[in-house]
Write an enzyme that holds these catalytic residues in place. Structure first.
Site: not given
Length: 341
Positions: A126, A82, A246
Site C-alpha cells: 500500500r 494495523k 530541510k
C-alpha cells in the site's frame, strides 16, 4: 463462562492467502488507495493519531511498535487496526524482515472482530501504491529514470509497483550502503523485469542526480539528500521520511503530504520545520487526496521540483485490507477461526 449460542468467528488470511488473492501485484492496492484518498478528502473516516510504543534499549528510529486505528465509512463501512512492529537488528541478528504486522478488521455494526490478516505485505504494497498514485500526477509525463535509495523489502515493493504501473520506465538507478544488498536486489529484479536497465550507483548522489523519480527506502535517522542533487522536473517520494534535507521542503515548488496532522508530529522533518517557524500548513501545496480528486493541481510544468512526504495512514491499510477481506469471502480463501471455540 457460557459460550453464546450465536458464536462469532473471524477469518484469518496469511501472506500466502493474500498472494493467492492477487496481493503480490500492485493493481489491487492502487485501486484501493484511490478509494481511500477519496474518502480522506470527503472526511468519511475517523483516524486518531497513531501512538508509537518504544522502550529503553530499543533506541534506533526504526525500533518501535505502532498502533494504527481507523474507521472507514461508505457502503462497506468497516473499522480496523494495523499493529506494526520493527527492530533495526532483525535482518542481521534473526534473519527476519525488519518490520512485521497484522491487521485486525471489525464489523462496523457490532464492533466484533471479523478478520485478522498478515499485515507486512499489505503495509509495504500500500505504501508503494501511494507512490504510484502520486507519481501519476506529480512526475513528468513519460519519465524514464527512477532512483531507489535503499534495497530492502520496502524498496522491492516500491520498484515492482512503479515498473508494473509505468511502462515508460527504462532505467533504475539503485543504491544501498550494503553493496551486497544492492547486488541481491538487482539479481531479483532482473529475473522479473529483464527489459529494464538495472544500474548499481556508486552513491546516493549519483542515483538521485540521474533520476526523474526518486524513492527513499532507508532507515536513515538524519537527512542526507540536499536540494542541489535534484534535477529540474524531479519528483521525490520521501517514503522513509527522514532522508531529505530541510532546504528541500523550503525550496521545492510543491510539497505534498498524505495527511497534514499525521505528518506534523514525532519530530519528523516537517514537524521540526514547523517548530522552527520555517514551514506551515499554509505553505503546503496539498494533501494527496485533494490532487487525486482534482481539487488541487498536480504537476503544472516539466521543471517543477515536487516533494511527497507520505507519513502513512491507517486508512491506507484498512481500505486495502477491506478489499482482500471481501474478496476472500467471495472466493472461500482463508481459515475460519471460532472466537469462542
Amino acid at each position: 463462562m457460557t459460550t453464546p449460542t450465536n458464536s462469532p468467528d473471524l477469518l484469518y488470511l496469511s501472506r500466502n492467502d493474500l498472494i493467492e488473492l492477487g496481493g503480490g501485484h500492485s493493481q489491487p492496492y492502487v485501486d484501493a488507495i484511490i478509494d481511500g484518498l477519496t474518502a480522506h478528502v470527503r472526511r468519511d473516516y475517523v483516524q486518531p493519531l497513531k501512538p508509537y510504543l518504544r522502550w529503553p534499549g530499543a533506541d534506533h528510529i526504526a525500533d518501535r511498535i505502532i498502533a494504527m486505528p481507523c474507521y472507514l465509512g461508505g457502503e462497506q463501512a468497516i473499522a480496523g487496526l494495523k499493529w506494526i512492529g520493527s527492530r533495526q537488528h532483525n535482518p542481521a541478528r534473526f534473519g527476519l524482515e525488519r518490520a512485521s504486522a497484522i491487521v485486525v478488521l471489525n464489523d462496523a455494526q457490532t464492533n466484533y472482530p471479523i478478520a485478522i490478516m498478515e499485515g507486512g505485505l499489505i503495509s509495504g504494497m500500500r505504501t508503494a501504491a501511494i507512490t504510484a498514485v502520486a507519481t501519476r500526477d506529480l512526475a513528468r509525463s513519460g519519465f524514464t529514470d527512477v532512483a531507489g535509495i535503499g534495497c530492502g523489502p520496502v524498496a522491492r515493493m516500491q520498484m515492482q509497483t512503479l515498473l508494473e504501473q509505468f511502462p515508460s520506465i527504462e532505467r533504475l538507478h539503485l543504491f544501498d550502503l550494503s553493496s551486497a544488498a544492492a547486488d541481491t536486489f538487482i539479481a531479483e529484479l532482473a529475473g522479473r523485469f529483464p527489459s529494464i536497465a538495472l544500474l548499481k550507483a556508486d552513491s546516493a548522489e549519483a542515483a538521485v542526480r540521474a533520476a526523474d523519480v526518486i524513492v527513499t527506502c532507508t532507515v536513515a535517522d538524519a537527512p542526507y539528500l540536499p536540494y542541489d542533487w535534484l534535477k529540474p522536473g524531479a519528483f521525490v517520494s520521501n517514503v522513509s521520511i527522514m532522508d531529505v534535507h530541510k532546504e528541500v521542503y523550503e525550496r521545492a515548488d510543491k510539497v505534498v503530504v498524505d495527511d497534514w496532522e499525521q505528518s506534523n508530529r514525532e519530530k519528523k522533518i516537517i514537524n521540526q520545520l514547523v517548530l522552527e517557524g520555517r514551514f506551515s500548513r499554509e505553505r503546503l501545496h496539498a494533501e494527496l487526496g485533494e490532487i487525486v480528486v482534482g481539487d488541487k493541481p498536480g504537476r503544472e510544468n516539466d521543471r517543477e521540483i515536487i516533494l511527497l512526504n507520505p507519513m502513512g495512514m491507517a486508512l491506507d491499510d484498512i481500505v486495502c485490507a477491506r478489499h482482500f477481506y471481501h474478496l476472500a469471502r467471495e472466493r472461500g480463501i482463508g481459515t475460519q477461526l471460532p472466537l469462542y471455540g
